[in-house]
Design an enzyme around this catalytic site. Structure first.
Site, PDB file in Angstrom:
ATOM      1  N   CYS A  53      39.516  46.845  46.626  1.00 48.88           N
ATOM      2  CA  CYS A  53      40.568  45.868  46.925  1.00 48.88           C
ATOM      3  C   CYS A  53      40.138  45.005  48.114  1.00 48.88           C
ATOM      4  O   CYS A  53      40.416  45.325  49.266  1.00 48.88           O
ATOM      5  CB  CYS A  53      41.896  46.576  47.218  1.00 48.88           C
ATOM      6  N   GLU A  84      61.669  41.340  37.972  1.00 49.18           N
ATOM      7  CA  GLU A  84      61.716  42.646  37.325  1.00 49.18           C
ATOM      8  C   GLU A  84      60.324  43.268  37.253  1.00 49.18           C
ATOM      9  O   GLU A  84      60.154  44.476  37.421  1.00 49.18           O
ATOM     10  CB  GLU A  84      62.313  42.513  35.924  1.00 49.18           C
TER      11      GLU A  84
END
Length: 448
Positions: free
Chosen positions: A97, A418
């Protein structure tokens, strides 16, 4: 809260209602206003990170997350500040990352860290390097951690850890592993240094400029000028740090050579030293990765039963005793993500929101070998569509294999907020799973 300077101008024709010597308070419930949190982040860091923008779709959670992360990295604790950021670098590197590695490389140097450490694990103190094994196991197969791993780190020697230091380190590792899942899962762009690309495809909540959201008036040119100046200053600071690291690299590696590196190669070397290009130097055994718990060998760890060791009954009290107040912050964050509204998602599946969220949470824990005796796991297949399950497993177990297209593709009927909510559930469920295994091993060591 925003302090309005005397010289503030409002070119859109409406002036900020300033009270000399006082502070303008935002209307409404401040913790629920994403713009308020965005302004606080801008004021403290001079920039708005992609992760903060994404979490801004759920401002109450963002507030809890920022408090916990600030406490872990910047408040009083067992570990020195530079070591905290280096541990974060080690954790983020396990999942390749670069977004998090770059952020913590800069924070590490700002905290006074030794630039030599950024050349890799071979250049750090043995005490930190000894953390590599636990970092590797927690990131990929946390069920393998044992009290022997804990004992090895705590045994009396020149490089031994204290229990408080180890708990702080474990929480940092779990935090960054889980945050890497969120970074990849939400499609946050990989930043190139401090002033790079950290934008979102979707607009921030409210679709307002920050000054306008905070005061109800037009955007201040003065505030924009200040933010641009901060960004420029940050870029100049990064360039200065890179030059410093490059000088050290040349002095140590090229001491016997008198010629300088070619210009094109020099830039690549800076990237490698700062961790932007070569993350392998921050980890050992890079081929070690996740394996399905259900396919484990017979001699490996048995299923972890929450009825025997849970966060609420065991983990919370242990971590809070050894690292004051972090237990309360973590517990608030775990509860906060469970309390987020998700009626639209649940309605599509024809169930209650709590049932849907518990299905996602328990599915994630199941992938790490954690089981709840009072839960019917047949519900998971009923509640979660196949594409959603594939997405959750990828983001949880192999986040580095996630790409932005996956974020756009899974459950196309989801709103952006969502989808972020699902990724928040992944973040917290994964973090709690890692903590449960690590804290159980620490408990077993303490009572042995």
């Amino acid at each position: 809260m925003i302090v309005c300077p005397q010289s503030m101008e409002h070119p859109r024709g409406s002036r900020c209602q300033r009270l000399p010597g006082q502070v303008v308070k935002m209307s409404g419930s401040e913790p629920e206003r994403p713009q308020f949190l965005f302004v606080k982040a801008l004021a403290s860091r001079g920039r708005l990170e992609a992760v903060t923008q994404q979490m801004g779709y759920h401002p109450r959670y963002l507030d809890s997350f920022l408090k916990t992360q600030h406490y872990l990295l910047h408040m009083d604790g067992p570990l020195p500040f530079d070591c905290r950021h280096y541990i974060a670098i080690m954790a983020a590197a396990r999942h390749q990352c670069r977004y998090l590695v770059n952020l913590h490389v800069l924070q590490f140097l700002r905290a006074g860290g030794d630039p030599q450490w950024l050349r890799g694990l071979d250049f750090i103190p043995p005490k930190l390097r000894n953390l590599n094994e636990i970092n590797k196991i927690l990131a990929h197969r946390p069920w393998l951690i044992t009290k022997e791993h804990i004992e090895k780190l705590l045994k009396i020697s020149e490089w031994s850890w204290s229990l408080a230091e180890l708990v702080h380190a474990v929480v940092l590792l779990a935090h960054c592993h889980a945050l890497a899942s969120f970074v990849f899962g939400c499609g946050c762009e990989q930043e190139e240094g401090l002033g790079g690309r950290g934008s979102l495809k979707a607009s921030p909540p409210g679709n307002q400029c920050f000054c306008e959201a905070a005061t109800g008036n037009g955007c201040s040119q003065e505030l924009l000028r200040i933010n641009r100046k901060r960004s420029l200053d940050s870029c100049m600071e990064l360039d200065s740090l890179r030059e410093r690291i490059q000088r050290i690299h040349v002095e140590t590696e090229g001491r016997e050579e008198t010629r300088l590196l070619p210009p094109d190669r020099e830039e690549d070397t800076i990237g490698e030293v700062t961790g932007a290009a070569n993350l392998a130097c921050y980890m050992q055994d890079p081929d070690f990765g996740y394996q399905d718990f259900a396919r484990r060998d017979e001699d490996q760890t048995q299923v972890f039963r929450v009825q025997d060791y849970s966060w609420e009954d065991h983990g919370f009290s242990l971590v809070n005793r050894l690292y004051s107040d972090i237990g309360h912050l973590l517990d608030e964050k775990f509860r906060m993500v469970g309390g987020l509204q998700s009626s639209a998602m649940a309605k599509r599946q024809g169930c209650e929101p709590s049932v849907f969220k518990r299905g996602i949470w328990n599915y994630i824990h199941c992938m790490f070998g954690i089981r709840y005796d009072d839960y019917d796991y047949a519900e998971v297949n009923h509640l979660l569509e196949r594409m959603l399950k594939v997405y959750i497993k990828t983001v949880t177990c192999y986040p580095e294999k996630t790409n932005p297209e996956m974020f756009d593709r899974f459950w196309k009927q989801f709103k952006h907020s969502e989808k972020v909510h699902v990724n928040l559930l992944i973040l917290e469920a994964r973090m709690q799973a890692e903590l449960l295994y690590a804290l159980q091993a620490i408990t077993q060591y303490m009572v042995s």
